[in-house]
Design an enzyme around this catalytic site. Structure first.
Site, mmCIF file in Angstrom:
data_model
loop_
_atom_site.group_PDB
_atom_site.id
_atom_site.type_symbol
_atom_site.label_atom_id
_atom_site.label_comp_id
_atom_site.label_asym_id
_atom_site.label_seq_id
_atom_site.Cartn_x
_atom_site.Cartn_y
_atom_site.Cartn_z
ATOM 1 C CG ASP A 31 -2.947 5.167 -4.027
ATOM 2 O OD1 ASP A 31 -2.301 5.067 -2.964
ATOM 3 O OD2 ASP A 31 -2.826 6.123 -4.823
ATOM 4 C CG HIS B 208 -2.216 0.717 1.014
ATOM 5 N ND1 HIS B 208 -2.473 1.493 -0.089
ATOM 6 C CD2 HIS B 208 -3.343 0.784 1.768
ATOM 7 C CE1 HIS B 208 -3.689 1.996 -0.014
ATOM 8 N NE2 HIS B 208 -4.239 1.590 1.113
#
Length: 503
Positions: free
Chosen positions: A478, A474
């Site tokens: 995204d 992450h």
């Protein structure tokens, strides 16, 4: 006649090196494959062997010089002296079997282990002292962090001494055993050899030998105010290289390691039924890398499901013709590989990696395909999978899978992957969250195909469904990008024609 000594291939993406140390000087006699100098790159130390026997006529690149791949380092004059031709014989102590009863002794050394691999563990000896061996007959097996390496006998003779017993950790230049040319030498070797090798540990336990550190390392240590005893050398005889200094500078301050909780007491009646087995180096490495992945990446997993009806129908229709033409079976992995390559073009951050404060985008796909083996999980890499046909992908997967199961994969075949596919479905897994394979930012988990009731155009129909899982970092990917990637894979598999149309 002279032979040029040039910079060898330095490794993926490495374009230059620094000449750290010359072991020979002009005028010295050298044997073929004898080490001439040591080069230092940003990541590894590379030794340069003599391509031929002769006399070192000229050194072109001096210590401290920066050179590119295939640059000229030196030249060797062949036939300029009789010493070069005589060196191999002298090195063997002129020990060819003769009427005097003397015999040649040949050292069995650790073979090349692969880029960045510096040590191995002796796992199994196939021969014992006194056994007769043929040339190229397998003597023992070494185990590194990634692969098993078989060590063949360099010559026919008798195994007169085993220097490194099973379980011993050896470095890349260690002696493993000694081959004698006759049974007579084999009988004499253990007593004489044991004394010489018994003396080696004592010498090793003394002070570090007086070696010259790499010029670039000395310069960097002076600039950063480091002393040699603050840096652990990885070069020959403990020589400090530039990479060692950089590692020492970037190493975090030592912290007290959290100790594992002590094992609970085991009842006596259970203790006798337990079996304790030391973890293999491969299993230790797998454990360490998986834990490091969890500790480093901001790992998250997103899920979806795919209706495999169209892909299965297409495979069924063409599998016989495909195998007849290409000589390999048409499986599902080529469809998933193609679908992932297609999706990675749209969401390139899933195919990228973090390097410090930079993001490195890869304009190619080196696809890692996780494969279970009797010794653990390995991930061979199919290079430029995005440019391959279905047949090319299937052939590569079949060949890499066989080599993985046989323990024949090289280090190079498991390096450089940009994305990974893991198929837990072959073991019956219905759903799982795969762990990232650092430094990659994405891994796709495939699962079991199972018939389930689905609502299609308002009607309940039975469809072959598979759950898909994408684990991603992450920090770089995204949620929108991760979900988009998985949806594109789903769309390509539910309508394989999209792959042909590049949609």
């Amino acid at each position: 006649m002279s032979t040029e000594v040039r910079v060898p291939t330095l490794g993926e993406s490495v374009t230059e090196a620094t000449v750290a140390t010359w072991f020979k000087k002009p005028g010295d006699t050298v044997a073929q494959d004898e080490m001439l100098c040591e080069l230092e790159t940003d990541k590894v130390t590379v030794e340069v062997p003599a391509p031929a026997a002769g006399t070192l006529a000229e050194i072109v690149a001096q210590e401290g010089d920066t050179v590119g791949v295939d640059a000229l380092l030196a030249s060797i004059s062949e036939g300029a002296t009789d010493g070069a031709a005589a060196a191999p014989a002298a090195k063997a102590d002129a020990a060819a079997p003769a009427d005097s009863g003397s015999s040649e002794s040949i050292d069995v050394m650790v073979p090349t282990l692969g880029e960045s691999v510096t040590e191995a563990t002796v796992s199994t000896w196939f021969k014992k002292v006194g056994d007769t061996v043929a040339q190229d007959e397998m003597l023992c097996e070494l185990e590194t962090d990634k692969v098993s390496v078989e060590v063949p006998s360099p010559a026919a003779g008798v195994l007169s001494e085993i220097v490194a017993a099973e379980g011993t950790t050896v470095d890349a230049k260690a002696k493993l055993a000694v081959i004698g040319g006759s049974a007579a030498s084999a009988a004499a070797a253990p007593s004489a050899g044991s004394e010489s090798h018994a003396a080696q540990p004592a010498a090793a336990s003394g002070s570090k030998p007086d070696v010259e550190d790499a010029p670039s390392a000395k310069k960097l240590m002076a600039e950063k105010g480091l002393s040699a005893d603050q840096v652990t050398g990885s070069g020959r005889d403990g020589r400090v290289m530039k990479g060692d200094v950089l590692a020492a500078l970037s190493a975090p301050a030592p912290k007290a390691e959290a100790k594992a909780a002590p094992r609970a007491p085991v009842p006596a009646e259970d203790a006798s039924r337990e079996e304790r087995v030391k973890m293999t180096r491969l299993r230790q490495t797998i454990a360490k890398r998986l834990k490091d992945s969890q500790n480093t990446a901001a790992m998250l997993t997103t899920y979806n499901e795919v209706d495999m009806t169209e892909t299965m129908a297409l495979r069924k229709e063409y599998k016989d013709l495909f195998e007849k033409k290409h000589g390999v079976r048409l499986g599902f992995m080529s469809f998933f590989t193609k679908a992932c390559c297609h999706a990675l073009k749209e969401v390139p951050e899933v195919n990228a990696e973090i390097d410090g404060t930079d993001i490195v985008y890869k304009n190619f796909v080196h696809m890692g395909v996780a494969a279970g083996t009797p010794t653990g999980l390995v991930v061979p890499v199919i290079r430029d999978a995005d440019a391959m046909s279905f047949a090319g992908i299937e052939k590569a997967i079949a060949e890499k899978g066989k080599r993985a199961r046989d323990g024949k994969l090289s280090m190079a075949e498991m390096q450089g992957g940009t994305f990974t596919i893991s198929n837990g479905g072959v073991y019956g897994s219905l759903m799982s969250s795969p762990i990232l394979n650092p430094p990659q930012s994405g891994i796709l988990g495939m699962h079991k195909i199972q018939d389930r009731p689905m609502v299609i155009n308002g009607e309940i129909k039975i469809r072959p469904m598979m759950y898909l899982a994408l684990s991603y970092d992450h920090r770089i990917v995204d949620g929108k990008g991760a979900v988009t990637f998985l949806v594109r894979v789903k769309e390509a598999l539910e309508d394989p024609r999209r792959l042909l149309m590049d949609l």
